[in-house]
Design an enzyme around this catalytic site. Structure first.
Site: not given
Ligand code: AHR
Length: 502
Positions: A175, A294
């Site tokens: 990210e 994610e």
């Molecule tokens: O999964 C939780 C968080 O969400 C992770 O650390 C990040 O990559 C995202 O913002």
């Protein structure tokens, strides 16, 4: 009563593509109680000789997770991988600035690789492109994948690991478009460092595959331009571009909430278009695929997390307690991903244990399954083979943010080798069951195995330790006659209709 009707046609030859099993991946970050108190609790009565909880291992194996992303997430952007290898007594305690906790480094690369082996999973290893860069990344590849005869491979051997791990999939940071990220970068800055890091990591091990960071979510102001710029820099050196997305029912509007998978669908289509735009621009023969590394529901724990004292060790962070409606959205998201497996090759449910997770643990107590455990387990277990492209006609509705939302969200997977056909279906209707008719005309000799249903009168129902309030049953009423399956898909339900050749 005149029930709403939906129709579906399944043909063996209407294929999206072979499914890459890595779409059933998940994620363990050094965050909250995911590692410490989750997969690892040395004092627990079910801990093995290395401190790993055997009950958690069993549940992860039941989920059939083939790939686990590690060690972050936001955590990785401040992580020194060297802190987590070698004798434990020499490992430093560090402030983790991403989650404002203290990291003991008791678990590091080798312990995690050991755990991954126990759950039969490969690791999707992320490198730090926040505070570190090319050098730390290439050294980690050398430590993990080089056989011997160099400083870092011999260091691994001196740490008791003779054979290289040959980790195949690697993430180039996490990210990096987000201002919250340690070492946040502009697309130009990230594109350049990702390109140079990718190049050098592949020089150390040309067999690895690399994931470049896409946007943190579709609502980021830099979305689209970010992907285009990053891929412009990295195109020939990387293999995947990442997508991240979390949803929540903040307005308590379930019709709108369950339609959010349409946004996920649009997000996937958009990223494919951007990747192909860069392909065209570069006249490249190479195609960049997608890693949705994610995805999940995340909102229940947001307020509680604000009350956590800083610098604690493994506090209970991001511990969403999922309810029944969350399981339905997770089901819709899984179906959405199956529709795109021609380009979507990796996906990671974020996360796996305690932190926005399907599996929860009690300290010194039991492990238990959240509501979302079930759709994920069904998809992972029965969703292997070829994703089919069904023709579906369903009545539709409009919600606050979406128009033409199908009440029936569905797709099917054909496992040629096992001669099995599985239909996954969600009925988004709050009021009524849906009468589904599915024509499976060229699946000769197939018979119904079972019709699994996950349903509950209370959309806010959650599970808890020793309380499996939301759990599937196999009493669905699907019948197969003359190549036509008819089934009632109960209002607000997740369904798995399984067939096999007899
Ligand atoms: O999964 C939780 C968080 O969400 C992770 O650390 C990040 O990559 C995202 O913002």
């Amino acid at each position: 009563m005149n029930m709403k009707k939906a129709k579906m046609i399944l043909e063996k030859d209407f294929k999206v593509s072979e499914i890459d099993e890595r779409i059933y991946g998940s994620f363990i970050e050094h965050l909250g109680r995911a590692v410490y108190g989750g997969i690892y609790e040395p004092g627990h009565q079910l801990a093995d000789e290395n401190g790993f909880r055997k009950d958690v291992i069993e549940m992860v194996k039941e989920l059939g997770v083939p790939l686990v992303r590690y060690p972050g997430g936001n955590f990785v952007s401040g992580y020194n991988w060297e802190d987590g290898v070698g004798p434990r007594e020499h490992r430093p305690r560090r402030l983790d600035l991403a989650w404002r906790t203290t990291e003991t480094n008791e678990i590091g690369t080798n312990e995690f690789m050991q755990w991954a082996k126990l759950v039969n999973a490969e690791v999707n290893m992320a490198v730090n492109l926040g505070t570190r860069g090319i050098d730390a990344a290439r050294n980690l590849v050398e430590y993990c994948n080089h056989p011997s005869g160099s400083y870092y491979s011999d260091l691994r051997i001196s740490h008791g690991v003779k054979e290289p791990y040959n980790i195949k999939t690697w993430c180039l940071g996490n990210e990096m478009d987000g201002p919250w990220q340690i070492g946040h970068k502009t697309a130009e800055e990230y594109g350049r460092i990702a390109c140079e890091t990718a190049k050098v990591m592949k020089w150390v091990d040309p067999t690895i595959e690399l994931v470049a960071c896409g946007s943190s979510n579709r609502s980021m102001p830099t979305f689209a331009e970010w992907e285009a710029t990053v891929l412009d820099h990295t195109y020939e050196h990387v293999d995947y571009i990442s997508l991240h997305q979390y949803y929540g029912n903040r307005d308590n509007d379930i019709a709108n909430y369950l339609a959010q998978s349409l946004e996920m669908d649009d997000f996937i289509r958009s990223v494919i278009s951007i990747a192909d735009y860069i392909k065209a621009k570069k006249r490249s023969k190479k195609t960049i695929n997608l890693s949705f590394d994610e995805w999940n529901v995340w909102y229940h724990s947001n307020e509680a997390d604000k009350l956590i004292e800083p610098w604690a060790i493994a506090p209970p962070q991001l511990e969403d307690h999922y309810n029944f409606e969350d399981a339905l959205l997770v089901g819709c998201m899984l179906i959405t991903m199956l529709k795109h497996v021609d380009r979507l090759k990796i996906a990671c449910l974020a996360q796996l244990v305690n932190v926005i997770a399907p599996i929860m643990t009690e300290e010194n107590g039991v492990a238990w399954k959240q509501t979302i455990y079930y759709p994920f387990m069904h998809a992972s277990k029965y969703g292997r083979g070829i994703a089919l492209n069904p023709i579906i006609s369903s009545p539709k509705y409009d919600s606050k943010d979406f128009t033409d939302v199908s009440y029936l969200e569905s797709t099917a997977v054909y496992n040629e080798e096992k001669e099995e056909l599985t239909i996954f279906a969600v009925n988004r209707d709050l009021e009524e069951a849906l009468q589904m008719e599915c024509n499976i005309r060229n699946f000769d000799g197939y018979q119904l195995v079972e019709h699994i249903v996950l349903e509950n009168e209370n959309v806010k129902q959650t599970n808890a330790a020793k309380k499996a309030n939301v759990a599937p049953h196999s009493n669905g009423n699907a019948v197969l006659e003359n190549g036509i399956i008819t089934a009632q898909i109960p209002k607000l339900s997740w369904n798995v209709i399984r067939l096999a050749k007899r």
